[in-house]
Write an enzyme that holds these catalytic residues in place. Structure first.
Site, short mmCIF file in Angstrom:
data_model
loop_
_atom_site.label_atom_id
_atom_site.label_comp_id
_atom_site.label_asym_id
_atom_site.label_seq_id
_atom_site.Cartn_x
_atom_site.Cartn_y
_atom_site.Cartn_z
N LYS A 258 7.24 1.40 3.29
CA LYS A 258 6.34 0.91 4.34
C LYS A 258 6.98 -0.18 5.18
CE LYS A 258 3.78 -2.46 1.53
NZ LYS A 258 4.27 -3.64 2.25
N THR A 259 7.78 -1.06 4.56
CA THR A 259 8.44 -2.11 5.33
C THR A 259 9.42 -1.48 6.32
OG1 THR A 259 8.23 -3.65 3.48
CG2 THR A 259 9.82 -4.21 5.19
N ASP B 156 0.36 -5.67 7.92
CA ASP B 156 0.81 -5.14 6.64
C ASP B 156 -0.21 -5.47 5.55
OD1 ASP B 156 2.42 -3.95 4.77
OD2 ASP B 156 3.90 -5.56 4.68
N GLU B 157 -0.19 -4.72 4.43
CA GLU B 157 -1.05 -4.97 3.27
C GLU B 157 -2.51 -5.11 3.68
OE1 GLU B 157 0.26 -4.53 0.54
OE2 GLU B 157 2.29 -5.32 0.42
N GLN C 169 -3.47 -0.39 -4.46
CA GLN C 169 -2.81 -1.67 -4.73
C GLN C 169 -3.65 -2.86 -4.27
OE1 GLN C 169 1.66 -1.69 -4.31
NE2 GLN C 169 1.26 0.16 -3.13
N ARG D 137 6.29 -1.29 -10.17
CA ARG D 137 7.39 -2.21 -9.82
C ARG D 137 8.70 -1.73 -10.45
NH1 ARG D 137 5.48 -3.29 -5.75
NH2 ARG D 137 3.97 -1.73 -6.43
#
Length: 738
Positions: A36-37, A221-222, A252, A604
């Site tokens: 996504k980044t 973002d997020e 998330q 992670r």
């Protein structure tokens, strides 16, 4: 620097689609490890290459670290400085706009940002001013309630109107007084940055139109972690053109306790019916085995957007389940595995130990010390929360904003001058009576006949006031790092450290590091540089301070681990009542969030995953038996191997067979630590000692134990810890005289 070649060449079809959408509302549902980044960065690059000026793009991230990384990627791709691009966290962006435009709603552009400690001190004063009993009405609980109200954009007056019981009325009164005290200090807290930004956009039409016209594209973002204030802020900024790109993953969403509202993402298509939706489902981070396990855990949730994650990575090893007797054996198992992994070629910095609550770090830290394993603790004493760093920053804060009474009271008697709480209270009283700042009163103390400070305290206050008046003159002439050096020299701070702290050299090194940070603002005009430096320091988070260098394993909560990745992940404490936490067991929506928290931890991991639970765990000093977490029961047996203390593994799956050449470390019996020699001398209660990790403490007791001795030490910053004398490496600290 030369620009990169075609920035779309390394994107998969879904990523490319998300980048190329020309305009309008866009929802990108991005699973963990799906890039996504990369997509956000490439979308910014594509917009600029299509002719959108960088200054017309606003991108909001959730950490300063993510913002810096994104800016670096953009500059590397374009080959030019992206200084015109507005990129930062919600709080940093809001602070920037409020300093420029806040006067439209009555804000002082030189406002100071109060951190957690400042906020709590101010709420304690509010409780005192209201005559409330702090044992009955905890200042911390009141502060939490006020924070929740601000996240929902509720004023003290609005909260009072909603009051249904006495507690609600008390919160509203404390909120009102707390805000008055913030105003007296010309200060904002973290929640005020967002609330005041929304107020600015709602109340100042000219400012709102100016910002809407400036930012042709807004990217967030997020988005699943936004609270109501952040959602309104984003919506108002993009209202004029509708070019709002949001990226997130409902699986998330783990911050409801910070007022994050998962519905902001789930309802995006309802709020923007013409939105384009793109799913990023290819995972680049984890092995197939880890990904398959993660999806089995999260699939039981209902509040989600179904997403079919897949990967071209290798099948990998199944996760290792280790069942320990108690938390001490659990931590020992982690230590054994870490040493074995290092033998196999992994670096300790490749590894992270994650847990549900901060308290769980204690046995893990002790095991790391016993086995000589270096580590860094995220969420411990942060760099910017260390005493010497906060002292230095407080001096600079007061010089930047003379209304800052919290900063003034911190340094009033540092180094010691004989000025205590009575002097501070009298400064506040007299300043309020005369319409002055406490700093102004101190600077003019010699002339103030009505100031009830006498004798040596009066002389000390006069000297302090003269010192601050002389330093205040230097603000306009010195960059932050030069001003910092001047302040530390003039107040004699290094001598103070040498006289009062056995680790004075280490503390001075911290101040040297602060000097390095401050030097990054040397190119700006002195006043602007000081304001920018203090603002960045105030908005720094735990993860922003996480260092990439060093060889230590990372100890971190599951909440703080979001956004990070490690080749090897250990998740400890997978027990019912811990993960999921006991506070959530009666609330289905909270259970879903706990499941998402476990999912975040699992995803992670890139190559190896260890899941650990203890059969019994000490709680409030008493051993308690907890059953296995329900999340473990969601995992099919073929996705796990059983490890720990050489236990045989169950029949392995085809996933394991395909990786037969790589045996998991947990399948091996590891040797115990080498023979240890007991400490030659014991300690007496009251002895002052120094530990290389835990710092300074006082011995509470020392009891013979087998061939060794158990030393109980009360550490200044970490509380009471039990250590083995032969392993602890304690050094006696000479007693202070005088």
């Amino acid at each position: 620097m030369p620009p990169e070649s075609d920035p779309l060449s390394d994107l998969n079809p879904a990523q490319r689609q998300a980048v190329l959408i020309p305009s309008g509302p866009l929802l990108i549902v991005a699973g963990p490890g799906s890039g996504k980044t990369r997509v956000l960065t490439h979308r910014i690059i594509h917009l600029i290459r299509q002719g959108v000026p960088p200054q017309r793009i606003l991108a909001v991230t959730f950490t300063n670290k993510a913002a810096r990384e994104m800016r670096t990627r953009v500059e590397r791709a374009l080959g030019v400085d992206a200084a015109g691009l507005t990129l930062g966290t919600f709080h940093a962006v809001a602070a920037r706009f409020l300093r420029v435009h806040g006067a439209a709603i009555g804000l002082d552009p030189q406002f100071v940002i109060f951190d957690d400690e400042d906020q709590l001190a101010l709420m304690k004063r509010a409780v005192q001013d209201l005559g409330l009993d702090p044992r009955r009405f905890s200042p911390r609980a009141l502060l939490s309630a006020v924070s929740s109200a601000k996240s929902e954009l509720l004023t003290a007056e609005a909260l009072a109107g909603r009051a249904r019981q006495y507690w609600d009325e008390v919160v509203a009164r404390a909120y009102e007084r707390y805000q008055e005290l913030l105003g007296e200090n010309h200060a904002l807290d973290f929640d005020d940055l967002l609330m005041q930004m929304v107020a600015l956009l709602r109340q100042a039409e000219a400012v709102r139109q100016r910002l809407q016209e400036r930012f042709l594209h807004v990217l967030i973002d997020e988005f699943q972690d936004t609270n109501p204030a952040q959602y309104v802020m984003a919506r108002l900024l993009a209202e004029g053109h509708g070019n709002l790109t949001v990226v997130g993953d409902p699986d998330q969403s783990i911050y409801s306790w910070r007022a994050a509202d998962i519905r902001n993402l789930l309802n995006f298509e309802h709020d923007y019916p013409d939105a384009t939706v793109v799913f990023l489902e290819q995972n680049y981070r984890s092995t197939q085995a880890i990904l398959q396990l993660a999806q089995r855990v999260i699939s039981s949730n209902r509040q989600r957007k179904p997403i079919a994650l897949w990967t071209e990575n290798s099948s990998g090893l199944p996760a290792t389940l280790i069942e320990a007797y108690d938390e001490v054996e659990e931590a020992e198992a982690v230590a054994r595995e870490l040493l074995a992994l290092r033998e196999q070629g992994f670096s300790l910095r490749d590894c992270a130990v994650m847990y549900r609550t901060n308290a769980q770090s204690r046995p893990v830290e002790e095991a790391m010390v016993r086995w000589g394993i270096p580590y860094q603790l995220v969420g411990g004493t942060r760099f910017y929360q260390r005493r010497e760093v906060k002292d230095a920053i407080a001096y600079l804060r007061v010089l930047a904003n003379p209304w800052d009474s919290a900063g003034l009271e911190r340094v009033l008697n540092v180094p010691p001058r004989g000025l205590g709480q009575r002097t501070a209270a009298e400064l506040r009283r007299y300043a309020r009576q005369q319409g002055l700042t406490p700093l102004q009163v101190a600077m003019m103390a010699e002339e103030q006949e009505g100031l009830s400070v006498a004798g040596r305290a009066r002389n000390a206050l006069v000297a302090f006031g003269r010192l601050m008046a002389e330093l205040a003159v230097e603000v306009e002439a010195h960059s932050p790092h030069d001003l910092l050096d001047l302040v530390l020299m003039r107040v004699g701070y290094r001598d103070y450290l040498q006289d009062h702290f056995p680790d004075a050299d280490d503390r001075w090194e911290n101040l040297s590091e602060l000097h390095t940070v401050a030097s990054g603002y040397a190119s700006l005009p002195p006043r602007e540089a000081l304001t920018s430096f203090l603002e960045e320091v105030a908005l720094m988070s735990d993860v922003d301070e996480l260092r990439d260098e060093g060889e230590g394993v990372t100890l971190i909560t599951l909440h703080a681990a979001k956004g990070l990745e490690y080749p090897v992940v250990f998740i400890v404490g997978l027990e019912e009542g811990l993960l999921p936490h006991s506070r959530t067991l009666d609330d289905p929506s909270q259970i879903e969030e706990e499941r998402r928290l476990a999912y975040v931890g699992i995803t992670r991991a890139k190559q190896r995953l260890y899941l650990l639970r203890a059969l019994r765990r000490s709680y409030a000093g008493a051993p308690t038996g907890l059953g296995p977490s329900r999340f473990l029961r969601d995992i099919p047996r073929e996705l796990l191997v059983l490890g720990g203390r050489g236990r045989p593994a169950p029949q392995t799956s085809s996933v394991v067979a395909s990786e037969a050449k790589q045996s998991p470390t947990s399948m091996r019996r590891l040797p115990p630590p080498q023979e240890l020699t007991p400490a030659p001398t014991l300690y007496a209660a009251g002895d002052r000692v120094q530990h290389r990790v835990f710092g300074e403490g006082v011995v509470v007791s020392c009891t013979p134990k087998d061939n060794d001795a158990e030393v109980v030490v009360a550490f200044v910053n970490l509380g009471v810890k039990r250590l083995l004398a032969s392993l602890a490496g304690l050094e006696r600290v000479p007693s202070r005289s005088g």
